[in-house]
Scaffold this motif. Structure first.
Motif, PDB file in Angstrom:
ATOM      1  N   CYS A  49     140.394 -53.741  32.405  1.00 30.05           N
ATOM      2  CA  CYS A  49     141.524 -54.154  33.240  1.00 30.05           C
ATOM      3  C   CYS A  49     142.851 -53.588  32.762  1.00 30.05           C
ATOM      4  O   CYS A  49     143.068 -53.377  31.565  1.00 30.05           O
ATOM      5  CB  CYS A  49     141.625 -55.682  33.282  1.00 30.05           C
ATOM      6  N   SER A 105     147.954 -56.536  34.819  1.00 23.44           N
ATOM      7  CA  SER A 105     147.271 -57.557  35.608  1.00 23.44           C
ATOM      8  C   SER A 105     146.839 -58.720  34.723  1.00 23.44           C
ATOM      9  O   SER A 105     146.756 -59.860  35.188  1.00 23.44           O
ATOM     10  CB  SER A 105     146.056 -56.961  36.339  1.00 23.44           C
ATOM     11  N   ALA A 127     147.800 -62.577  35.563  1.00 26.03           N
ATOM     12  CA  ALA A 127     146.825 -63.673  35.605  1.00 26.03           C
ATOM     13  C   ALA A 127     147.167 -64.761  34.597  1.00 26.03           C
ATOM     14  O   ALA A 127     147.029 -65.951  34.887  1.00 26.03           O
ATOM     15  CB  ALA A 127     145.424 -63.120  35.340  1.00 26.03           C
ATOM     16  N   GLU A 173     138.211 -58.370  38.139  1.00 30.33           N
ATOM     17  CA  GLU A 173     137.892 -58.183  39.546  1.00 30.33           C
ATOM     18  C   GLU A 173     138.196 -56.748  39.930  1.00 30.33           C
ATOM     19  O   GLU A 173     139.308 -56.412  40.331  1.00 30.33           O
ATOM     20  CB  GLU A 173     138.711 -59.154  40.416  1.00 30.33           C
ATOM     21  N   ARG A 194     140.991 -55.271  37.941  1.00 33.72           N
ATOM     22  CA  ARG A 194     142.150 -56.151  37.867  1.00 33.72           C
ATOM     23  C   ARG A 194     141.745 -57.445  37.188  1.00 33.72           C
ATOM     24  O   ARG A 194     140.663 -57.964  37.427  1.00 33.72           O
ATOM     25  CB  ARG A 194     142.675 -56.499  39.282  1.00 33.72           C
ATOM     26  N   THR A 219     142.098 -61.244  37.254  1.00 34.68           N
ATOM     27  CA  THR A 219     142.439 -62.167  38.331  1.00 34.68           C
ATOM     28  C   THR A 219     142.254 -63.600  37.875  1.00 34.68           C
ATOM     29  O   THR A 219     141.226 -63.944  37.278  1.00 34.68           O
ATOM     30  CB  THR A 219     141.554 -61.915  39.571  1.00 34.68           C
ATOM     31  N   SER A 272     137.252 -59.355  46.201  1.00 32.89           N
ATOM     32  CA  SER A 272     136.424 -59.015  45.041  1.00 32.89           C
ATOM     33  C   SER A 272     134.944 -59.033  45.397  1.00 32.89           C
ATOM     34  O   SER A 272     134.164 -58.209  44.909  1.00 32.89           O
ATOM     35  CB  SER A 272     136.697 -59.978  43.887  1.00 32.89           C
ATOM     36  N   GLY A 280     144.726 -64.012  45.086  1.00 30.99           N
ATOM     37  CA  GLY A 280     143.768 -63.375  44.189  1.00 30.99           C
ATOM     38  C   GLY A 280     142.544 -62.881  44.926  1.00 30.99           C
ATOM     39  O   GLY A 280     142.027 -61.800  44.651  1.00 30.99           O
ATOM     40  N   GLU A 281     142.056 -63.655  45.892  1.00 32.24           N
ATOM     41  CA  GLU A 281     140.885 -63.250  46.655  1.00 32.24           C
ATOM     42  C   GLU A 281     141.156 -61.999  47.480  1.00 32.24           C
ATOM     43  O   GLU A 281     140.256 -61.186  47.689  1.00 32.24           O
ATOM     44  CB  GLU A 281     140.459 -64.395  47.584  1.00 32.24           C
ATOM     45  N   GLY A 335     143.317 -59.661  46.620  1.00 33.22           N
ATOM     46  CA  GLY A 335     143.815 -58.570  45.794  1.00 33.22           C
ATOM     47  C   GLY A 335     145.318 -58.473  45.745  1.00 33.22           C
ATOM     48  O   GLY A 335     145.859 -57.441  45.349  1.00 33.22           O
ATOM     49  N   GLN A 345     149.518 -62.457  42.196  1.00 31.34           N
ATOM     50  CA  GLN A 345     149.445 -63.910  42.069  1.00 31.34           C
ATOM     51  C   GLN A 345     150.600 -64.500  41.278  1.00 31.34           C
ATOM     52  O   GLN A 345     150.783 -65.708  41.290  1.00 31.34           O
ATOM     53  CB  GLN A 345     148.153 -64.311  41.349  1.00 31.34           C
TER      54      GLN A 345
END
Length: 359
Positions: free
Chosen positions: A97, A101, A105, A126, A129, A131, A226, A276-277, A279, A282
């Motif tokens: 990652c 990111s 997170a 993810e 990334r 996440t 993801s 987050g879901e 992309g 966050q």
């Protein structure tokens, strides 16, 4: 042609980045008004750059430069030590990652006071990334903190369980579920649907929310970037793949936000989860001082400026990563590039200390 669906955007990203397996290009991170710390491109490269330090230690050293931002973000009652220790333990799993990111997170987990130890929240890789993902226990924890909810029940009905659903019956007779504790999971049969409800501090019980497997899969397919990336690439290692039942329970718990009086923080967690879901970025920053009482605004303005700079930095990193994946015929929609973010209105440790000094 405009890329309107989540699947279209995922396919475009993967096709435009064969060299990296479709992973976003990493970008450096900095705090506005201060020199940018030299960030490793990935945790693996951090280990290669310093053979004495392992990857986790190298990135913890880098994250240490932002430790003040992280600890200030933690709500009262969450100690920095255990939180940072949990982050340290998860770093080896984030080797591929971009550290920017990882910072995003970590800050998001800190804002909600959910320790990423696998119980209330996790930080997972993810598709290149890091996440933040809240578990169903994380949602329950935030509902309890609101002071409006006394207890939350999340469960699963199996085909051999005893249950009854009568929406027209008075609560709590509208839903009953009995489980024989002598039966194993296999003996209980296949899972039919997840459910969730809350008992309020007033003594009343909320509406029961149910989510069957088809509904859970529809939500997954429509909203989880993801999951689609893992499906298209053949890796099949997203959280929906590896912890489907937990995500099914979480889907039910998240639906409670629609029927239970909850705090703004729970609604903000839902938005951060959805970001987050999909992309998107966050990172959650401090409240707008204009939304607070006049005597509090001046005390928190410095916190807002610092956090806004940090968030802008994290967003630039994400935007640069997305830009490198845009199809040749045009850019991705603004929403797909992660330019929309949530803005919880809450205080931090630093602003609370500043206000206390003024009294």
């Amino acid at each position: 042609m405009a890329l309107t669906s989540l699947r279209d955007r995922v396919l475009a990203n993967i096709q435009q980045a064969p060299a990296t397996g479709g992973r976003p290009a990493p970008a450096p991170s900095s705090v506005e008004g201060a020199p940018a710390p030299a960030a490793p491109v990935t945790l693996e490269e951090a280990a290669e750059a310093d053979p004495v330090q392992d990857a986790a230690d190298a990135v913890m050293t880098w994250l240490g430069r932002y430790e003040g931002h992280i600890t200030d973000a933690l709500p009262a009652g969450v100690e920095p030590g255990p939180f940072l220790a949990a982050v340290r333990r998860v770093l080896p799993d984030l080797r591929s990652c971009n550290p920017a990111s990882v910072l995003q997170a970590t800050l998001t987990a800190a804002r909600f006071g959910l320790i990423p130890d696998g119980r209330e929240a996790v930080i997972t890789a993810e598709y290149g990334r890091a996440t933040f993902i809240a578990t169903y226990r994380g949602y329950i924890a935030l509902m309890h903190r609101s002071g409006l909810v006394a207890s939350v029940r999340v469960g699963m009905v199996h085909e051999h369980d005893e249950y009854a659903v009568e929406p027209s019956a008075p609560s709590p007779l509208d839903f009953t579920h009995r489980v024989d504790p002598a039966l194993s999971e296999e003996q209980r049969g296949r899972p039919l649907f997840a459910y969730a409800f809350a008992w309020m501090t007033s003594g009343s019980r909320s509406q029961v929310v149910t989510v069957n497997r088809e509904q859970a899969e529809e939500i997954r397919d429509e909203h989880s970037r993801s999951y689609l990336e893992a499906e298209v690439s053949g890796r099949c290692d997203s959280f929906w793949h590896t912890h489907f039942t937990d995500m099914w329970w979480k889907t039910a718990a998240r639906q409670l936000e629609k029927v239970v009086p909850v705090s703004a923080e729970v609604r903000q967690l839902v938005e951060a989860d959805r970001a987050g879901e999909d992309g998107r970025v966050q990172v959650v920053h401090a409240p707008d001082p204009d939304a607070e009482a006049p005597e509090e605004g001046a005390a928190s303005a410095d916190v807002v400026l610092e956090d806004a700079g940090l968030e802008a930095d994290a967003e630039r990193a994400a935007e640069a990563a997305e830009a490198s994946q845009e199809p040749a015929g045009g850019s991705l929609p603004r929403k797909a590039r992660g330019l929309r973010r949530t803005q919880p209105r809450r205080t931090t440790r630093r602003s609370r200390k500043a206000r206390a000094g003024q009294r």
